[in-house]
Design an enzyme around this catalytic site. Structure first.
Site, PDB file in Angstrom:
ATOM      1  N   VAL A   1      24.936  21.915  34.000  1.00 39.40           N
ATOM      2  CA  VAL A   1      24.802  23.281  33.492  1.00 39.40           C
ATOM      3  C   VAL A   1      23.806  24.056  34.343  1.00 39.40           C
ATOM      4  O   VAL A   1      22.748  23.537  34.722  1.00 39.40           O
ATOM      5  CB  VAL A   1      24.297  23.257  32.024  1.00 39.40           C
ATOM      6  CG1 VAL A   1      23.986  24.659  31.532  1.00 39.40           C
ATOM      7  CG2 VAL A   1      25.325  22.590  31.125  1.00 39.40           C
ATOM      8  N   CYS A   2      24.154  25.310  34.643  1.00 39.12           N
ATOM      9  CA  CYS A   2      23.215  26.225  35.300  1.00 39.12           C
ATOM     10  C   CYS A   2      23.401  27.608  34.688  1.00 39.12           C
ATOM     11  O   CYS A   2      24.085  27.770  33.675  1.00 39.12           O
ATOM     12  CB  CYS A   2      23.419  26.253  36.815  1.00 39.12           C
ATOM     13  SG  CYS A   2      24.982  27.009  37.337  1.00 39.12           S
ATOM     14  N   ALA A   3      22.818  28.618  35.295  1.00 41.02           N
ATOM     15  CA  ALA A   3      22.858  29.959  34.713  1.00 41.02           C
ATOM     16  C   ALA A   3      24.239  30.595  34.811  1.00 41.02           C
ATOM     17  O   ALA A   3      24.750  31.152  33.832  1.00 41.02           O
ATOM     18  CB  ALA A   3      21.816  30.858  35.371  1.00 41.02           C
TER      19      ALA A   3
ATOM     20  N   MET B   1      25.570  29.267  31.661  1.00 46.56           N
ATOM     21  CA  MET B   1      24.971  29.694  30.400  1.00 46.56           C
ATOM     22  C   MET B   1      25.324  31.144  30.070  1.00 46.56           C
ATOM     23  O   MET B   1      25.291  31.540  28.911  1.00 46.56           O
ATOM     24  CB  MET B   1      23.454  29.519  30.452  1.00 46.56           C
ATOM     25  CG  MET B   1      23.004  28.066  30.453  1.00 46.56           C
ATOM     26  SD  MET B   1      23.472  27.138  28.959  1.00 46.56           S
ATOM     27  CE  MET B   1      22.307  27.813  27.767  1.00 46.56           C
TER      28      MET B   1
ATOM     29  N   GLU C   1      27.096  29.137  37.003  1.00 50.62           N
ATOM     30  CA  GLU C   1      28.118  28.176  37.401  1.00 50.62           C
ATOM     31  C   GLU C   1      27.918  27.612  38.799  1.00 50.62           C
ATOM     32  O   GLU C   1      28.117  26.411  39.033  1.00 50.62           O
ATOM     33  CB  GLU C   1      29.544  28.751  37.309  1.00 50.62           C
ATOM     34  CG  GLU C   1      30.634  27.764  37.695  1.00 50.62           C
ATOM     35  CD  GLU C   1      32.029  28.372  37.722  1.00 50.62           C
ATOM     36  OE1 GLU C   1      32.717  28.215  38.747  1.00 50.62           O
ATOM     37  OE2 GLU C   1      32.440  28.980  36.706  1.00 50.62           O
TER      38      GLU C   1
END
Length: 375
Positions: free
Chosen positions: A72-74, A100, A76
């Site tokens: 998971v990141c901000a 996210m 993609e």
């Protein structure tokens, strides 16, 4: 191995059904600590992306071999890069499609009840933000309550159900998220309702939502009755739907009660909050099913992912409804408060129509969990 995307709907189903999953979150530590994907049986490892640029060998022994692994990141991109490196090491791994950003905007519709003469009520669970919106359907018409800014989701759902949105209501002037109510009303030619005591600074036209208003949906006996219930804001209004459901807005939650400080009036509104919870609500049927506008943690989700509880059970179990001493109650709701929502003043101004931020700014304003409840 090919790296696969897992979309927010798929992750939401894992939350709903309490499945196990391991999340490798590659955002900065402060972002992870402030807001992450919550699941009752999820495990976590937070390693910032920049620490993995030279390879993932250093974290391989911290990853499970018997669970789905989601990176998971901000937005993609970083998670996809890390997932590719893990895949090259022979690990089966997914990345969160849209990051996210997408998680914070995903809405999952859940049917929460049948109404008279074939009507239905749906709860839209904004799983990443803890917001709950509602659609009441009857005889080809629909009313929306506390809709978020993801306008197309609600409009498309109404089309799929072959119903016309005729009324859009907000229980209060929201401070933790941007309302989609006015935009949906404009798009569908529906009436937009707002409590007038919360609307003294708005710069648009609206229908004043006042105690005792009855809004008929469809040709049946289904109605939405307004119940003035101040305390979170001075205009907060609850809705009784079909004499069966109590939409409590941000006054009453499953495990907590609403905070009175987001308009800077905590001391002034403590007595309003107490009177609503301990008098107005106490006079209602304890069989009413409470449907709040927010939830705090995944533990509050029912087995089907919905959020609800009878008013009688809440009066037994919710600590905020069982504080006899007024001084103790005052202290709890004025001193025992979480941090205020991100950009809440600008969110309020947006919901008043005073400012019109672009979509990227709106996303930034809403980042983080909801913080509408007393701890």
């Amino acid at each position: 191995m090919a790296v696969k995307a897992m979309n927010p709907h798929e992750v939401t189903q894992k939350v709903f059904y309490k499945e196990t999953m391991f999340i490798l979150d590659v955002r900065n530590d402060s972002d992870f600590q402030d807001w992450k994907i919550e699941g009752e049986n999820f495990s976590y490892l937070n390693v910032p992306y920049f620490e993995l640029l030279d390879g993932v060998e250093g974290i391989l022994n911290q990853l499970p071999k018997d669970q789905d692994i989601l990176v998971v990141c901000a937005k993609e991109g970083s998670s996809r890069f890390v997932a590719d490196m893990l895949s090259e090491e022979g690990i089966s791994v997914f990345y969160l499609a849209g990051g996210m950003k997408a998680w914070g905007e995903h809405l999952e519709p859940v049917k929460v009840g049948e109404l008279k003469n074939g009507g239905e009520i749906y709860q839209f669970v904004r799983i990443g933000k803890g917001c709950l919106s509602y659609m009441v359907i009857s005889n080809g018409e629909a009313a929306l309550i506390d809709a978020t800014r993801m306008v197309d989701t609600f409009v498309d759902f109404a089309k799929d159900k072959n119903v016309k949105i005729t009324n859009v209501l907000d229980t209060h002037l929201h401070a933790d998220h941007i309302s989609g109510g006015r935009s949906i009303a404009e798009k569908t030619n529906a009436q937009y309702w707002l409590p007038p005591k919360d609307a003294t600074e708005v710069i648009f036209e609206y229908q004043p939502l006042e105690n005792g208003n009855e809004i008929i949906i469809g040709n049946s006996s289904i109605s939405i009755q307004a119940l003035y219930s101040p305390g979170h804001t001075i205009g907060s209004t609850s809705f009784i739907v079909d004499d069966k459901f109590l939409l409590s807005g941000d006054i009453l939650f499953i495990d907590s009660i609403g905070r009175p400080d987001l308009a800077g009036r905590a001391e002034d509104w403590v007595m309003d909050l107490r009177e609503t919870l301990y008098k107005r609500y106490k006079e209602l049927s304890d069989k009413l099913i409470v449907l709040p506008a927010h939830f705090m943690i995944s533990d509050e989700l029912n087995e089907d992912g919905s959020v609800s509880e009878t008013l009688g059970n809440l009066f037994e179990k919710n600590h905020g409804l069982n504080i006899e001493d007024m001084d103790e109650f005052r202290k709890m709701v004025t001193e025992n408060l979480p941090p205020q929502p991100n950009a809440y003043q600008d969110i309020r101004k947006t919901n008043m129509g005073k400012i019109c931020p672009d979509i990227d700014t709106q996303r930034e304003m809403e980042i983080g969990p909801n913080r509408c409840a007393v701890r």
